[in-house]
Scaffold this motif. Structure first.
Motif, PDB file in Angstrom:
ATOM      1  N   UNK A 242      11.856  18.615  25.114  1.00 48.53           N
ATOM      2  CA  UNK A 242      10.840  18.968  25.220  1.00 48.53           C
ATOM      3  C   UNK A 242       9.860  18.253  23.975  1.00 48.53           C
ATOM      4  N   UNK A 243       8.516  18.501  24.882  1.00 44.90           N
ATOM      5  CA  UNK A 243       6.991  17.664  24.096  1.00 44.90           C
ATOM      6  C   UNK A 243       6.726  18.646  24.025  1.00 44.90           C
ATOM      7  N   UNK A 244       5.135  18.490  23.147  1.00 46.61           N
ATOM      8  CA  UNK A 244       4.238  17.999  22.589  1.00 46.61           C
ATOM      9  C   UNK A 244       2.991  17.792  23.160  1.00 46.61           C
ATOM     10  N   UNK A 245       2.293  17.683  23.854  1.00 46.16           N
ATOM     11  CA  UNK A 245       1.873  16.773  24.445  1.00 46.16           C
ATOM     12  C   UNK A 245      -0.079  17.134  23.435  1.00 46.16           C
ATOM     13  N   UNK A 246      -0.738  16.502  22.333  1.00 51.67           N
ATOM     14  CA  UNK A 246      -1.763  16.469  21.853  1.00 51.67           C
ATOM     15  C   UNK A 246      -2.301  16.752  22.252  1.00 51.67           C
ATOM     16  N   UNK A 249      -2.899  19.533  24.687  1.00 48.54           N
ATOM     17  CA  UNK A 249      -2.519  20.756  24.434  1.00 48.54           C
ATOM     18  C   UNK A 249      -1.959  21.518  24.765  1.00 48.54           C
ATOM     19  N   UNK A 250      -0.733  20.972  25.590  1.00 50.61           N
ATOM     20  CA  UNK A 250       0.402  21.725  26.340  1.00 50.61           C
ATOM     21  C   UNK A 250       1.484  21.228  25.723  1.00 50.61           C
ATOM     22  N   UNK A 251       2.975  21.420  25.574  1.00 51.68           N
ATOM     23  CA  UNK A 251       4.186  21.337  25.980  1.00 51.68           C
ATOM     24  C   UNK A 251       4.032  21.271  27.545  1.00 51.68           C
ATOM     25  N   UNK A 252       5.168  19.720  27.110  1.00 49.31           N
ATOM     26  CA  UNK A 252       5.679  19.256  28.768  1.00 49.31           C
ATOM     27  C   UNK A 252       7.102  19.039  28.452  1.00 49.31           C
ATOM     28  N   UNK A 253       7.957  19.697  29.608  1.00 50.26           N
ATOM     29  CA  UNK A 253       8.894  20.410  29.768  1.00 50.26           C
ATOM     30  C   UNK A 253       9.998  19.345  30.132  1.00 50.26           C
ATOM     31  N   UNK A 254      10.925  19.023  30.079  1.00 52.37           N
ATOM     32  CA  UNK A 254      11.986  17.477  31.145  1.00 52.37           C
ATOM     33  C   UNK A 254      13.235  17.665  31.429  1.00 52.37           C
ATOM     34  N   UNK A 255      13.338  18.078  32.547  1.00 50.36           N
ATOM     35  CA  UNK A 255      14.682  18.108  33.069  1.00 50.36           C
ATOM     36  C   UNK A 255      15.298  17.836  34.098  1.00 50.36           C
ATOM     37  N   UNK A 256      16.581  16.433  33.896  1.00 51.50           N
ATOM     38  CA  UNK A 256      17.112  15.768  35.005  1.00 51.50           C
ATOM     39  C   UNK A 256      18.079  15.489  35.285  1.00 51.50           C
ATOM     40  N   UNK A 257      18.502  15.713  36.652  1.00 49.69           N
ATOM     41  CA  UNK A 257      19.134  15.837  37.771  1.00 49.69           C
ATOM     42  C   UNK A 257      19.647  14.409  38.031  1.00 49.69           C
ATOM     43  N   UNK A 258      21.053  14.563  37.892  1.00 58.72           N
ATOM     44  CA  UNK A 258      21.880  12.959  38.706  1.00 58.72           C
ATOM     45  C   UNK A 258      22.266  12.778  40.030  1.00 58.72           C
ATOM     46  N   UNK A 259      21.581  14.256  40.723  1.00 56.34           N
ATOM     47  CA  UNK A 259      22.053  14.642  41.946  1.00 56.34           C
ATOM     48  C   UNK A 259      20.895  14.317  42.635  1.00 56.34           C
ATOM     49  N   UNK A 260      20.815  14.406  43.908  1.00 52.47           N
ATOM     50  CA  UNK A 260      19.231  14.599  44.862  1.00 52.47           C
ATOM     51  C   UNK A 260      18.503  16.159  44.614  1.00 52.47           C
ATOM     52  N   UNK A 261      17.737  16.497  44.450  1.00 54.14           N
ATOM     53  CA  UNK A 261      17.014  16.998  44.094  1.00 54.14           C
ATOM     54  C   UNK A 261      16.677  18.270  44.530  1.00 54.14           C
ATOM     55  N   UNK A 262      16.943  20.089  44.632  1.00 55.88           N
ATOM     56  CA  UNK A 262      17.224  20.611  46.095  1.00 55.88           C
ATOM     57  C   UNK A 262      16.097  21.498  45.178  1.00 55.88           C
ATOM     58  N   UNK A 263      15.842  23.389  46.249  1.00 59.96           N
ATOM     59  CA  UNK A 263      14.838  24.364  46.269  1.00 59.96           C
ATOM     60  C   UNK A 263      14.950  24.639  44.469  1.00 59.96           C
ATOM     61  N   UNK A 284      -4.638  28.897  22.503  1.00 60.14           N
ATOM     62  CA  UNK A 284      -5.303  28.224  22.112  1.00 60.14           C
ATOM     63  C   UNK A 284      -4.368  26.644  23.217  1.00 60.14           C
ATOM     64  N   UNK A 285      -3.153  27.114  23.568  1.00 53.94           N
ATOM     65  CA  UNK A 285      -2.178  26.038  24.552  1.00 53.94           C
ATOM     66  C   UNK A 285      -2.748  26.364  26.053  1.00 53.94           C
ATOM     67  N   UNK A 286      -2.055  24.891  26.616  1.00 57.58           N
ATOM     68  CA  UNK A 286      -2.766  25.105  28.211  1.00 57.58           C
ATOM     69  C   UNK A 286      -1.263  25.402  28.971  1.00 57.58           C
ATOM     70  N   UNK A 287      -1.880  25.717  30.098  1.00 59.33           N
ATOM     71  CA  UNK A 287      -0.614  26.155  31.158  1.00 59.33           C
ATOM     72  C   UNK A 287       0.430  25.139  30.464  1.00 59.33           C
ATOM     73  N   UNK A 288       1.555  25.683  29.730  1.00 58.29           N
ATOM     74  CA  UNK A 288       3.380  24.150  30.065  1.00 58.29           C
ATOM     75  C   UNK A 288       3.449  23.457  31.929  1.00 58.29           C
ATOM     76  N   UNK A 289       3.771  21.881  31.353  1.00 63.80           N
ATOM     77  CA  UNK A 289       3.603  21.150  32.226  1.00 63.80           C
ATOM     78  C   UNK A 289       5.681  21.181  32.502  1.00 63.80           C
TER      79      UNK A 289
END
Length: 348
Positions: A242-246, A249-263, A284-289
């Motif tokens: 989880x990051x915040x980008x000033x 002005x929003x949070x940035x979430x990262x999720x990693x998979x070691x297999x092929x991405x599924x629906x 004041x925060x923009x939508x999360x990414x």
């Protein structure tokens, strides 16, 4: 081949280790539940005190959460404290509760607290302990009103057989080692979470380098947390980075998979984004990414998710600040190559 006497000696030592590890896991498990029951008891006592009610009003749990989280760390957010309070209200006698929680974890207890019927709660608790139900099995049974269906059915064996068939794959026995390494236990003990507890070595290594990679981009990233624990009524979730980008002005979430991405993975990331907007986003925060990464050997890709995406100006702006899919693909591929070299493996 080991001599018979040596094999017996090794088996004896192995049995001793397993015995005491199991006892330690069960003892720690009971201690965690007892601690949360005692916290709930104290909250109820304070909440019922007229003077404190006048001072704090309905904000008592929020105030307590802020103080405890600042001093003690994880495990004391408002939702968790509300669960502890509910535990005491449902089970005001610890000795009675204690006799029922053998073989149950705190996650089992949380699943049972969602049941409003007192008789059903007690029945689920007894059955889960005696039948060694996994948390997933218990959650399925509570959610499908298994108790009520069993009670109303003229053919109880058919209902029971169906439940056992549907939950067979979920009832995996958890070893003491796995239990001790669980995030709930590490939070209780105040031990810093280690991603290798819940992720493969490769995934852990990739997450570590992706964290450094984003910070080195120099485009407004501030690191928030790794393996961030999000508690909701639907369950516990852990977001890889989880990051915040000033600048955005929003949070940035990262999720990693070691297999092929599924629906399902894409849907889970969208759920993370929704949860974060609901639970963490402030005025004041923009939508999360959300950025969903795939580290499959033949296909290193990234998928972006931003709900409430009608703000087209913001959508076009974030593309200039976030790393491109190609940049992420190259970074993942390079780190996989380095990982294999460090492990002494060969690359194709």
């Amino acid at each position: 081949m080991k001599p018979l006497s040596l094999s017996k000696f090794v088996d004896d030592i192995r049995g001793i280790v397993r015995k005491y590890r199991t006892e330690a896991a069960y003892s720690l498990n009971i201690t965690i539940i007892h601690e949360r029951w005692a916290i709930g008891q104290r909250i109820v006592e304070e909440d019922q005190n007229g003077e404190l009610r006048a001072e704090y009003g309905t904000n008592l749990i929020n105030v307590l959460s802020q103080e405890l989280t600042f001093e003690l760390g994880k495990g004391y957010n408002p939702r968790s404290l509300a669960y502890y309070r509910q535990l005491y209200i449902y089970f005001p006698e610890w000795e009675i509760l204690h006799t029922r929680v053998q073989n149950l974890t705190w996650s089992h207890i949380k699943a049972i607290l969602g049941e409003k019927n007192e008789k059903a709660r007690l029945w689920y608790m007894d059955e889960a302990a005696q039948q060694m139900w996994s948390v997933k099995t218990l959650e399925r049974n509570v959610g499908s009103q298994y108790y009520d269906r069993l009670l109303a059915s003229s053919d109880k064996d058919a209902v029971s057989d169906e439940m056992n068939r549907l939950t067979a794959k979920d009832n995996v026995v958890i070893t003491p080692e796995q239990y001790i390494k669980s995030p709930v236990v590490t939070e209780f003990l105040g031990i810093a979470k280690d991603a290798t507890y819940t992720e493969s070595e490769l995934e852990s290594a990739l997450i570590t380098h992706l964290q450094q990679f984003l910070m080195e981009l120099g485009k407004g990233y501030a690191f928030v947390e790794r393996q961030q624990h999000i508690v909701t009524d639907a369950g516990d979730y852990y977001i890889d980075l989880v990051f915040y980008n000033y600048l955005l002005k929003c949070f940035v979430l990262i999720d990693l998979k070691t297999t092929k991405i599924t629906h399902q993975d894409v849907g889970q990331m969208d759920m993370y984004v929704r949860m974060y907007d609901d639970l963490k986003r402030t005025q004041g925060d923009n939508p999360t990414i959300g950025i969903l990464l795939c580290a499959e050997t033949s296909e290193d890709i990234a998928k972006y998710s931003m709900l409430n995406g009608s703000k087209q100006l913001f959508a076009s702006k974030y593309l200039t600040v976030l790393p491109s899919e190609e940049e992420l693909r190259q970074e993942i591929e390079m780190q996989k190559h380095l990982f294999l070299l460090q492990k002494g493996g060969a690359t194709q």
